[in-house]
Scaffold this motif. Sequence first.
Motif, mmCIF file in Angstrom:
data_model
loop_
_atom_site.group_PDB
_atom_site.id
_atom_site.type_symbol
_atom_site.label_atom_id
_atom_site.label_comp_id
_atom_site.label_asym_id
_atom_site.label_seq_id
_atom_site.Cartn_x
_atom_site.Cartn_y
_atom_site.Cartn_z
ATOM 1 N N LEU A 1 -2.114 1.241 8.173
ATOM 2 C CA LEU A 1 -2.883 1.202 6.931
ATOM 3 C C LEU A 1 -2.734 -0.200 6.358
ATOM 4 O O LEU A 1 -1.636 -0.610 5.980
ATOM 5 C CB LEU A 1 -2.378 2.245 5.940
ATOM 6 C CG LEU A 1 -3.108 2.313 4.593
ATOM 7 C CD1 LEU A 1 -4.575 2.672 4.783
ATOM 8 C CD2 LEU A 1 -2.438 3.327 3.660
ATOM 9 N N THR A 2 -3.824 -0.932 6.308
ATOM 10 C CA THR A 2 -3.800 -2.314 5.849
ATOM 11 C C THR A 2 -4.870 -2.533 4.791
ATOM 12 O O THR A 2 -5.758 -1.705 4.597
ATOM 13 C CB THR A 2 -4.035 -3.288 7.016
ATOM 14 O OG1 THR A 2 -5.295 -2.972 7.638
ATOM 15 C CG2 THR A 2 -2.926 -3.185 8.043
ATOM 16 N N MET A 3 -4.746 -3.682 4.132
ATOM 17 C CA MET A 3 -5.713 -4.048 3.104
ATOM 18 C C MET A 3 -6.451 -5.298 3.543
ATOM 19 O O MET A 3 -5.840 -6.261 4.005
ATOM 20 C CB MET A 3 -5.009 -4.299 1.763
ATOM 21 C CG MET A 3 -5.956 -4.658 0.629
ATOM 22 S SD MET A 3 -5.086 -4.792 -0.954
ATOM 23 C CE MET A 3 -6.463 -5.191 -2.044
ATOM 24 N N LYS B 1 -12.159 -3.428 -3.105
ATOM 25 C CA LYS B 1 -10.825 -3.229 -2.557
ATOM 26 C C LYS B 1 -11.034 -2.491 -1.243
ATOM 27 O O LYS B 1 -11.423 -1.326 -1.234
ATOM 28 C CB LYS B 1 -9.972 -2.405 -3.510
ATOM 29 C CG LYS B 1 -9.531 -3.142 -4.765
ATOM 30 C CD LYS B 1 -8.650 -2.265 -5.617
ATOM 31 C CE LYS B 1 -8.170 -3.011 -6.855
ATOM 32 N NZ LYS B 1 -7.306 -2.149 -7.698
ATOM 33 N N LEU C 1 -0.448 3.639 -2.548
ATOM 34 C CA LEU C 1 -1.906 3.686 -2.587
ATOM 35 C C LEU C 1 -2.390 5.113 -2.825
ATOM 36 O O LEU C 1 -2.167 6.002 -2.007
ATOM 37 C CB LEU C 1 -2.491 3.149 -1.273
ATOM 38 C CG LEU C 1 -4.015 3.265 -1.133
ATOM 39 C CD1 LEU C 1 -4.719 2.456 -2.219
ATOM 40 C CD2 LEU C 1 -4.459 2.833 0.257
ATOM 41 N N LEU D 1 0.813 -1.219 0.000
ATOM 42 C CA LEU D 1 0.000 0.000 0.000
ATOM 43 C C LEU D 1 0.847 1.270 0.000
ATOM 44 O O LEU D 1 0.306 2.364 0.160
ATOM 45 C CB LEU D 1 -0.936 0.011 1.216
ATOM 46 C CG LEU D 1 -1.920 -1.154 1.319
ATOM 47 C CD1 LEU D 1 -2.816 -0.990 2.541
ATOM 48 C CD2 LEU D 1 -2.777 -1.263 0.063
ATOM 49 N N TYR E 1 -9.697 -1.047 2.285
ATOM 50 C CA TYR E 1 -8.534 -0.608 3.046
ATOM 51 C C TYR E 1 -8.987 -0.140 4.420
ATOM 52 O O TYR E 1 -10.078 0.420 4.581
ATOM 53 C CB TYR E 1 -7.808 0.518 2.322
ATOM 54 C CG TYR E 1 -7.514 0.207 0.874
ATOM 55 C CD1 TYR E 1 -6.503 -0.677 0.523
ATOM 56 C CD2 TYR E 1 -8.256 0.797 -0.146
ATOM 57 C CE1 TYR E 1 -6.238 -0.972 -0.803
ATOM 58 C CE2 TYR E 1 -8.001 0.512 -1.476
ATOM 59 C CZ TYR E 1 -6.996 -0.373 -1.803
ATOM 60 O OH TYR E 1 -6.744 -0.664 -3.111
#
Length: 425
Positions: A344-346, A353, A310, A307, A355
């Motif tokens: 900050l992760t997915m 999508k 991103l 990310l 996040y």
Amino acid sequence: MRRLENLIKYIVLTIGTLIFLMIADIFVLAHISINDQEASVSARYVANCLEKKIEESGDTNYILTQDGIDYVDAHNGFVFLLDNDGTVLWEYRMPKELPRQYTIEDAVKFSRYYLQDYPVYTHITDNGIVVLGTEKGKIWKYTLTYQGTTITAYVYAFPIMIAVNIVMFIFVTFVTLKHEHRRREMERTTWIAGVSHDIRTPLSLVLGYADEILHLLPDSAEQNEENNVPFSTNGILHRAQAIEDQAVRIKNLVVNLNTENKLSYGMGSWKKEKILLPAVIRDTICEMMNRNMDEKYDISVSISEELEQLYIKGDKELIKRLLENLINNAVIHNPQGCKISVSLTMQHSPIFKKYALELSDNGCGVSKKQLRRFHSLRKTNKLPEHGLGIRLVRQIADFHHWRVRFYNNESGGFSCKIYLLSFRL
């Protein structure tokens, strides 16, 4: 933009209401018409239930079946049979005051309207004329007749009626918007009162410490010696730091208030542009740490490697304000110090999508009552104590169509998780 959206919302709501009322009126009129149609054919039903019997003596008699009797009784009515000469050949529950002999003129009159105030219906059969009557005052029977000029007047009046409806629609919309304006004015008054409450304490500290510093300056050393007040540079620096902290707090309150008002009333020049989210996160944290943040607060950043590039659509200043408010909230409610982590992760999803931007601390956390308040800040016009920063977080998230969740984490501290969604291409 927000005002235009609200105007469109009220217009659509009004049009929807009008359409609903029109459909409801059509259903009501149709229901009334069906009931009226059922009443108008009731004489035919009774006539079909009337059977002719010829006795062995050659005399003719008539018998009403049980279904016919039940039908007449249910309508609290009566029925009789006339021959071509106007003589009553057979009757059932026929009132005594009604004659048993009728002329052609009488038959013409009651066949369309009333028989001595009794609403009646007729049906011609091979046996004669079946007359079904009901109780007085139960049914309204009149034939409406219009002149051609009247119909023409209706045709010309129809456009005028449409114009009047449009004027009424505009009037209703205007009244609705005026009511909304008054509601917003009341909301603004509530906000001012809430901010005044939050500013009162830091201002008192600023004024109190400022007064102490004036008395501790070297120019007042002789007076301090007389009053046995020791001069301490460290004491002055401590108070100066407190003044700075409280002044920053006041500044944040004012900035939050202005931002909130601009978001609520559509007055801000906010633009959703393509921005690199990890860079905004790091820049915001660096700016806050450069403002002489106390060493008691340790801020760490964790961003997934995938990310780091991103890009999202959003307003950079609003996102920075969101992060600052969450960090300030952790600082204010944990004066003893705490560790603050930003991640900050997915999160994988087959459709989106997804996040997750999370800011958490290992401090004292918040009570369940405060969590309920934080989640209800968007639904109420009342400003809870210390709720301006959190409310603005909710509003900024709503502006970007993000979902927000507040909770106490496993370490007992406070956490805020913001879900950023985008469709997979």
